[in-house]
Design a protein around this motif. Structure first.
Motif, PDB file in Angstrom:
ATOM      1  N   ARG A  49       0.819  -1.214   0.000  1.00  0.00           N
ATOM      2  CA  ARG A  49       0.000   0.000   0.000  1.00  0.00           C
ATOM      3  C   ARG A  49       0.848   1.257   0.000  1.00  0.00           C
ATOM      4  N   ASP A  50       2.032   1.167   0.600  1.00  0.00           N
ATOM      5  CA  ASP A  50       2.914   2.327   0.675  1.00  0.00           C
ATOM      6  C   ASP A  50       3.966   2.320  -0.421  1.00  0.00           C
ATOM      7  N   ASP A  51       3.878   1.355  -1.346  1.00  0.00           N
ATOM      8  CA  ASP A  51       4.852   1.268  -2.430  1.00  0.00           C
ATOM      9  C   ASP A  51       4.237   1.808  -3.709  1.00  0.00           C
ATOM     10  N   ARG A 128      -7.235  -0.995  -3.204  1.00  0.00           N
ATOM     11  CA  ARG A 128      -8.119   0.097  -2.802  1.00  0.00           C
ATOM     12  C   ARG A 128      -7.318   1.275  -2.284  1.00  0.00           C
ATOM     13  N   ALA A 129      -6.211   0.971  -1.611  1.00  0.00           N
ATOM     14  CA  ALA A 129      -5.353   2.050  -1.127  1.00  0.00           C
ATOM     15  C   ALA A 129      -4.710   2.814  -2.275  1.00  0.00           C
ATOM     16  N   HIS A 130      -4.557   2.147  -3.439  1.00  0.00           N
ATOM     17  CA  HIS A 130      -3.998   2.808  -4.617  1.00  0.00           C
ATOM     18  C   HIS A 130      -5.067   3.446  -5.489  1.00  0.00           C
ATOM     19  N   GLY A 131      -6.317   3.416  -5.031  1.00  0.00           N
ATOM     20  CA  GLY A 131      -7.382   4.100  -5.754  1.00  0.00           C
ATOM     21  C   GLY A 131      -8.120   3.265  -6.767  1.00  0.00           C
ATOM     22  N   ALA A 132      -8.012   1.955  -6.703  1.00  0.00           N
ATOM     23  CA  ALA A 132      -8.722   1.100  -7.646  1.00  0.00           C
ATOM     24  C   ALA A 132     -10.215   1.121  -7.358  1.00  0.00           C
ATOM     25  N   PRO A 133     -11.075   1.082  -8.374  1.00  0.00           N
ATOM     26  CA  PRO A 133     -12.538   1.086  -8.152  1.00  0.00           C
ATOM     27  C   PRO A 133     -12.977  -0.156  -7.373  1.00  0.00           C
ATOM     28  N   PRO A 222      -7.525  -4.864 -10.963  1.00  0.00           N
ATOM     29  CA  PRO A 222      -7.588  -3.588 -10.228  1.00  0.00           C
ATOM     30  C   PRO A 222      -6.493  -2.600 -10.586  1.00  0.00           C
ATOM     31  N   ASP A 223      -5.521  -2.979 -11.391  1.00  0.00           N
ATOM     32  CA  ASP A 223      -4.400  -2.092 -11.708  1.00  0.00           C
ATOM     33  C   ASP A 223      -4.931  -0.836 -12.393  1.00  0.00           C
ATOM     34  N   PRO A 224      -4.805   0.332 -11.763  1.00  0.00           N
ATOM     35  CA  PRO A 224      -5.377   1.555 -12.351  1.00  0.00           C
ATOM     36  C   PRO A 224      -4.621   2.055 -13.571  1.00  0.00           C
ATOM     37  N   THR A 225      -3.404   1.564 -13.806  1.00  0.00           N
ATOM     38  CA  THR A 225      -2.603   2.031 -14.945  1.00  0.00           C
ATOM     39  C   THR A 225      -2.718   1.128 -16.157  1.00  0.00           C
TER      40      THR A 225
END
Length: 518
Positions: A49-51, A128-133, A222-225
């Motif tokens: 989550r912090d990476d 989810r911590a990285h902003g995935a829907p 879930p990868d937002p990129t």
């Protein structure tokens, strides 16, 4: 019936903790270790989550792909007995469709699937911590668990139908070949990376590739990129195909009669116990015995890697750059491996009469004779391609090198299928020293050898050209080199087998005359 099967599943899980004291202790220790390993994996995933997103993508996609692959190979390698084998329910006459659905649902109640659920949920929290829907995260968890469950059910069914009836040392060796082909190149790839604070580019590229495969598509959602649409389509198609295969396997297992022969009754048959009970399978088994025991074959196999490596010495002396030289021996090995069966009929000596007297189809003879060299060459080339690419330093050329090797190997196999029936020439007789060569009259042997060698190179010219462009201009040519080489090789191999089959049938009397005369 569904509730009854689920109760049976729970009872079987709890029953694993019953028995004598040693069994209970072993199972308890195993569960504790598994729980500890699962907890460590979940903590490691949550720490992402912090990476960076790149690191999260690499770990989840590659790790998830490895987990999914484990569910495919585990039942085949371990050969564990499935307590919910569909054939156990045949006595009550269930319908195949509902039973397949119920058993698939019961497959979710297993310790390995609980581990997958824990890891998938941890990955969902991390994404989810990285902003995935939320929707993609939930779908990713569901599809990851569904694919692993269905893959385990299909693999267990295949193991029950094929593997356990043919469990033997030879079959174990085949599984080891598969493991070598997969594990060694991956190990070489990881060992060659430059590890640091940032994610190696090669790992990011590998994660992108696996995200588009059935193994990693569900984990990559879930990868937002990344484009989630393609991964979702692949994951849904994978689940649908596995569900269909599972339904067909259940129907087959309910309507077929299990063979009564036990492994003990098949003892001593060796490769004949592993190969299919067809003419081609019998010829493949007999050829495997020859290739793995006859000194004439073994010497040829051992000499090829050394001869290929020796070709690099003159190039280095001539001043060719090292990163170019390390790529040369592997295509040479592929070419020589495909060239080896070009005179396989002659090595049979008078034993070829069995094929002719049995009236086997030419295609069965041609294909059966190619099985040993394929089983030997594929793992060797898989290791050689990965090692040479690591020494070269650019993993982007790996597809091109693999395509060139595939084209040379398969084209040479196709041409060898023709020459071994069309122009056999005298070789060392069985039992003689492999270094003792008979006197030959005429140039038939030289023509056959040159035909396979030069023909394979000429037919592989497009793949060789694309590989050269990959090396000297742009790595974008690596993909055409890969798929072009594979397609060329498959087409030539199929054509060579078809032509060789017709020649073998038409020249059967002359082949027997040749065997008797030499």
């Amino acid at each position: 019936m569904a509730a009854y099967v689920l109760r049976l599943r729970l009872a079987s899980l709890l029953g694993a903790l019953r028995g004598d004291r040693r069994h209970v202790v072993r199972m308890t220790i195993g569960l504790v270790l598994l729980a500890a390993a699962t907890a460590a994996a979940c903590i490691a995933v949550l720490s992402l989550r912090d990476d960076s997103v790149a690191a999260a993508r690499v770990v989840t996609v590659l790790g998830g792909s490895a987990i999914t692959l484990g569910f495919a190979l585990g039942p085949l390698l371990l050969g564990a007995v499935d307590p919910l084998d569909p054939r156990r329910f045949a006595v009550v006459g269930p319908s195949a469709g509902p039973l397949a659905a119920i058993l698939a649902l019961a497959g979710f109640l297993s310790v390995p699937i609980l581990v997958v659920i824990a890891v998938a949920v941890s990955a969902a929290v991390m994404w989810r911590a990285h902003g995935a829907p939320v929707a993609l995260v939930v779908v990713s968890v569901v599809l990851s668990v569904v694919v692993c469950t269905l893959l385990a059910r299909v693999s267990e069914a295949v193991s029950a139908l094929v593997v356990r009836q043919r469990r033997s040392r030879e079959l174990t060796s085949l599984f080891l070949v598969v493991v070598v082909v997969v594990v060694v190149p991956v190990g070489v790839f990881l060992a060659s990376l430059e590890w640091g604070r940032t994610v190696p580019v090669q790992l990011s590229e590998a994660a992108g590739v696996f995200a588009m495969t059935p193994l990693g598509a569900a984990w990559a959602l879930p990868d937002p990129t990344a484009p989630w649409g393609a991964s979702l389509a692949v994951a849904l198609a994978t689940a649908a195909v596995l569900a269909g295969v599972w339904a067909l396997l259940v129907r087959h297992m309910l309507t077929s009669v299990e063979r009564p022969l036990a492994v003990r009754e098949r003892g001593g048959l060796g490769w004949f116990a592993v190969a299919p009970g067809t003419p081609g399978g019998a010829i493949a088994a007999r050829s495997l015995v020859y290739w793995l025991r006859d000194r004439r074959y073994l010497v040829n196999i051992v000499v090829i890697p050394f001869a290929a490596v020796l070709t690099a010495i003159p190039l280095l002396v001539a001043g060719v750059p090292f990163e170019i030289v390390v790529l040369v021996p592997v295509p040479i090995m592929a070419l020589f491996f495909g060239w080896l069966p070009h005179n396989d009929v002659a090595y049979d000596s008078t034993a070829v009469w069995m094929h002719l007297a049995a009236g086997v189809r030419g295609a069965a003879d041609r294909v059966g004779r190619l099985v040993p060299i394929v089983l030997i060459a594929v793992p060797v080339l898989a290791i050689a391609v990965s090692v040479s690419t690591a020494l070269h330093g650019r993993w982007a050329v790996l597809p091109a090198l693999a395509g060139v090797c595939a084209s040379l190997f398969l084209c040479a196999l196709g041409l060898s299928s023709i020459t071994s029936a069309l122009a056999p020439y005298a070789v060392t007789r069985p039992g003689d020293s492999p270094f003792q060569q008979p006197q030959r009259t005429g140039s038939g042997g030289a023509i056959a050898q040159a035909f396979v060698m030069i023909g394979a190179i000429v037919l592989s010219a497009p793949a060789l050209w694309w590989g050269w462009l990959t090396l000297t201009r742009d790595t974008e040519w690596a993909v055409p080199a890969l798929w072009g080489g594979v397609v060329e090789g498959v087409v030539v191999l199929a054509g060579g087998v078809a032509i060789g089959a017709a020649v073998f049938v038409r020249r059967g009397d002359r082949i027997m005359e040749f065997a008797e005369a030499t």
